[in-house]
Write a protein that holds these residues in place. Structure first.
Motif, PDB file in Angstrom:
ATOM      1  N   LEU A   1       9.216  11.160  -4.303  1.00  0.00           N
ATOM      2  CA  LEU A   1       7.855  11.272  -3.784  1.00  0.00           C
ATOM      3  C   LEU A   1       7.891  10.924  -2.300  1.00  0.00           C
ATOM      4  N   ILE A   2       7.328  11.799  -1.484  1.00  0.00           N
ATOM      5  CA  ILE A   2       7.252  11.555  -0.041  1.00  0.00           C
ATOM      6  C   ILE A   2       5.785  11.347   0.335  1.00  0.00           C
ATOM      7  N   LEU A   3       5.492  10.191   0.924  1.00  0.00           N
ATOM      8  CA  LEU A   3       4.151   9.889   1.424  1.00  0.00           C
ATOM      9  C   LEU A   3       4.243   9.837   2.945  1.00  0.00           C
ATOM     10  N   CYS A   4       3.699  10.833   3.616  1.00  0.00           N
ATOM     11  CA  CYS A   4       3.811  10.850   5.068  1.00  0.00           C
ATOM     12  C   CYS A   4       2.455  11.146   5.693  1.00  0.00           C
ATOM     13  N   GLY A   5       2.296  10.724   6.935  1.00  0.00           N
ATOM     14  CA  GLY A   5       1.042  10.965   7.639  1.00  0.00           C
ATOM     15  C   GLY A   5       0.634   9.782   8.485  1.00  0.00           C
ATOM     16  N   ASP A   6      -0.636   9.756   8.846  1.00  0.00           N
ATOM     17  CA  ASP A   6      -1.148   8.778   9.801  1.00  0.00           C
ATOM     18  C   ASP A   6      -1.041   7.343   9.280  1.00  0.00           C
ATOM     19  N   VAL A   7      -1.034   6.414  10.217  1.00  0.00           N
ATOM     20  CA  VAL A   7      -0.998   4.988   9.867  1.00  0.00           C
ATOM     21  C   VAL A   7      -2.349   4.580   9.274  1.00  0.00           C
ATOM     22  N   GLY A   8      -2.303   3.567   8.407  1.00  0.00           N
ATOM     23  CA  GLY A   8      -3.540   2.993   7.888  1.00  0.00           C
ATOM     24  C   GLY A   8      -4.246   3.811   6.831  1.00  0.00           C
TER      25      GLY A   8
ATOM     26  N   ASN B   1       5.316   7.550   8.782  1.00  0.00           N
ATOM     27  CA  ASN B   1       4.178   7.932   9.620  1.00  0.00           C
ATOM     28  C   ASN B   1       4.430   9.242  10.363  1.00  0.00           C
ATOM     29  N   LEU B   2       5.623   9.814  10.161  1.00  0.00           N
ATOM     30  CA  LEU B   2       5.960  11.048  10.840  1.00  0.00           C
ATOM     31  C   LEU B   2       5.324  12.254  10.155  1.00  0.00           C
ATOM     32  N   ALA B   3       5.094  13.292  10.926  1.00  0.00           N
ATOM     33  CA  ALA B   3       4.677  14.571  10.354  1.00  0.00           C
ATOM     34  C   ALA B   3       5.863  15.162   9.600  1.00  0.00           C
ATOM     35  N   ILE B   4       5.599  16.115   8.735  1.00  0.00           N
ATOM     36  CA  ILE B   4       6.633  16.655   7.844  1.00  0.00           C
ATOM     37  C   ILE B   4       7.848  17.155   8.624  1.00  0.00           C
ATOM     38  N   LYS B   5       7.606  17.957   9.660  1.00  0.00           N
ATOM     39  CA  LYS B   5       8.718  18.538  10.408  1.00  0.00           C
ATOM     40  C   LYS B   5       9.559  17.465  11.080  1.00  0.00           C
ATOM     41  N   LEU B   6       8.899  16.481  11.668  1.00  0.00           N
ATOM     42  CA  LEU B   6       9.636  15.405  12.341  1.00  0.00           C
ATOM     43  C   LEU B   6      10.400  14.551  11.325  1.00  0.00           C
ATOM     44  N   LEU B   7       9.815  14.356  10.153  1.00  0.00           N
ATOM     45  CA  LEU B   7      10.493  13.588   9.111  1.00  0.00           C
ATOM     46  C   LEU B   7      11.756  14.312   8.660  1.00  0.00           C
ATOM     47  N   GLU B   8      11.656  15.617   8.489  1.00  0.00           N
ATOM     48  CA  GLU B   8      12.827  16.398   8.092  1.00  0.00           C
ATOM     49  C   GLU B   8      13.917  16.322   9.156  1.00  0.00           C
TER      50      GLU B   8
ATOM     51  N   GLU C   1      -9.396  14.343   0.303  1.00  0.00           N
ATOM     52  CA  GLU C   1      -7.939  14.384   0.431  1.00  0.00           C
ATOM     53  C   GLU C   1      -7.300  13.110  -0.127  1.00  0.00           C
ATOM     54  N   ALA C   2      -7.932  11.983   0.155  1.00  0.00           N
ATOM     55  CA  ALA C   2      -7.406  10.708  -0.362  1.00  0.00           C
ATOM     56  C   ALA C   2      -7.535  10.646  -1.876  1.00  0.00           C
ATOM     57  N   GLU C   3      -8.613  11.182  -2.405  1.00  0.00           N
ATOM     58  CA  GLU C   3      -8.795  11.200  -3.860  1.00  0.00           C
ATOM     59  C   GLU C   3      -7.742  12.090  -4.519  1.00  0.00           C
ATOM     60  N   ARG C   4      -7.431  13.218  -3.879  1.00  0.00           N
ATOM     61  CA  ARG C   4      -6.402  14.112  -4.402  1.00  0.00           C
ATOM     62  C   ARG C   4      -5.042  13.425  -4.358  1.00  0.00           C
ATOM     63  N   ALA C   5      -4.764  12.696  -3.293  1.00  0.00           N
ATOM     64  CA  ALA C   5      -3.499  11.953  -3.184  1.00  0.00           C
ATOM     65  C   ALA C   5      -3.389  10.902  -4.278  1.00  0.00           C
TER      66      ALA C   5
ATOM     67  N   GLY D   1      14.307  18.847  -7.784  1.00  0.00           N
ATOM     68  CA  GLY D   1      13.999  18.263  -9.092  1.00  0.00           C
ATOM     69  C   GLY D   1      12.544  17.887  -9.267  1.00  0.00           C
ATOM     70  N   GLY D   2      11.659  18.606  -8.631  1.00  0.00           N
ATOM     71  CA  GLY D   2      10.234  18.311  -8.789  1.00  0.00           C
ATOM     72  C   GLY D   2       9.709  17.287  -7.811  1.00  0.00           C
ATOM     73  N   GLY D   3      10.466  16.996  -6.744  1.00  0.00           N
ATOM     74  CA  GLY D   3       9.990  16.047  -5.736  1.00  0.00           C
ATOM     75  C   GLY D   3       8.675  16.507  -5.119  1.00  0.00           C
ATOM     76  N   GLN D   4       7.762  15.565  -4.915  1.00  0.00           N
ATOM     77  CA  GLN D   4       6.432  15.908  -4.421  1.00  0.00           C
ATOM     78  C   GLN D   4       6.225  15.369  -3.005  1.00  0.00           C
ATOM     79  N   LEU D   5       5.416  16.084  -2.250  1.00  0.00           N
ATOM     80  CA  LEU D   5       5.064  15.687  -0.898  1.00  0.00           C
ATOM     81  C   LEU D   5       3.559  15.457  -0.830  1.00  0.00           C
ATOM     82  N   VAL D   6       3.153  14.274  -0.391  1.00  0.00           N
ATOM     83  CA  VAL D   6       1.735  13.941  -0.252  1.00  0.00           C
ATOM     84  C   VAL D   6       1.481  13.650   1.222  1.00  0.00           C
ATOM     85  N   VAL D   7       0.685  14.498   1.847  1.00  0.00           N
ATOM     86  CA  VAL D   7       0.356  14.330   3.259  1.00  0.00           C
ATOM     87  C   VAL D   7      -0.939  13.525   3.375  1.00  0.00           C
ATOM     88  N   CYS D   8      -0.849  12.387   4.037  1.00  0.00           N
ATOM     89  CA  CYS D   8      -2.003  11.489   4.190  1.00  0.00           C
ATOM     90  C   CYS D   8      -2.490  11.587   5.639  1.00  0.00           C
TER      91      CYS D   8
END
Length: 272
Positions: free
Chosen positions: A131-138, A233-240, A106-110, A254-261
């Motif tokens: 570009l949205i980078l969201c997910g766990d800390v660290g 660090n929020l999950a997608i729904k909470l970020l929205e 998953e990290a390699e794909r990100a 406009g082609g905005g991307q979401l990367v869940v870490c």
């Protein structure tokens, strides 16, 4: 004590021979330059003149070297100015995409997604794709974002890194009496850069004023067609929910991307 005999080079012998050929009463003689052929040597206060073409070539080379040095100095100053304005925190200043080490698929794909975003930043800039980078800390979200910033800076663009708290504070400071900067100018400073990185989005439950300021920044960049990277660090729904549907939609348009870490924290691995 015996002294060593004076060494006379071939050039010195040629000069001596040339001097011997020049009568003292003459003020101009024909000489031969190995590169340019015959030239007229004039008797000047400092001695006989050398080949004019050689002197011009030397002057041109010195001028070109001075201009190249000055251009290099200008490039260095421009780079330092862009880097200073980028305000990348010292802890992350050396982060590059090339130094990001993925620890799972998953990290390699990100990393591939973010690298593609950076490598095609000219098209990203034209489309205003975010570009949205969201997910766990660290998990290296800030590392990836700063890596993109360095690519933009190296391409001659301007990237700016700021936390949401600092961005909101820079706007709220304009409310103070005597501050010459207006709220609109403070927001414009965050709208202008080619890339804005907003870190720590949703770290604290902001007031309505703070959320309004954040929307003004995101919306201003959306209308200007300038990309924004959001780190949370929020999950997608909470970020929205935190950003609001309108701001979130502008980040995805406009082609905005979401990367869940959502892989294991690097810091947890090191601690283990």
């Amino acid at each position: 004590m015996e002294t060593s005999p004076r060494r006379i080079t071939g050039q010195g012998l040629a000069l001596m021979a040339s001097s011997e050929r020049r009568p003292r009463f003459m003020s101009a003689v024909l000489e031969t330059c190995a590169q340019h052929g015959e030239y007229t040597s004039l008797l000047l206060p400092g001695g006989w003149s050398a080949c004019v073409k050689c002197e011009h070539a030397a002057e041109a080379a010195a001028t070109a070297a001075a201009q190249a040095s000055w251009q290099a100095e200008l490039r260095t100053r421009a780079w330092e100015a862009r880097l200073g304005r980028a305000a990348i925190p010292e802890r992350f200043s050396d982060r590059r995409l090339g130094t990001y080490v993925p620890t799972c698929d998953e990290a390699e794909r990100a990393l591939r997604m973010v690298t593609r975003y950076a490598d095609n930043f000219a098209a990203v800039r034209k489309a205003g794709a975010c570009l949205i980078l969201c997910g766990d800390v660290g998990t290296g979200k800030t590392h990836l974002a700063v890596g993109v910033a360095h690519v933009v800076l190296e391409q001659g663009g301007q990237a700016v890194f700021t936390s949401v708290m600092r961005a909101v504070r820079s706007v709220k400071e304009t409310y103070a009496k005597g501050n010459p900067k207006t709220e609109a100018q403070a927001i414009a400073d965050l709208v202008e850069p080619d890339l804005l990185i907003l870190d720590e989005v949703g770290v604290q439950h902001g007031s309505d004023t703070e959320k309004l300021v954040l929307f003004e920044i995101i919306n201003g960049r959306y209308e200007a067609g300038r990309p924004t990277i959001v780190i949370s660090n929020l999950a997608i729904k909470l970020l929205e929910e935190y950003l609001g549907a309108r701001a979130f939609d502008r980040l995805r348009e406009g082609g905005g991307q979401l990367v869940v870490c959502d892989w294991e924290s690097y810091r947890s691995r090191r601690a283990a």
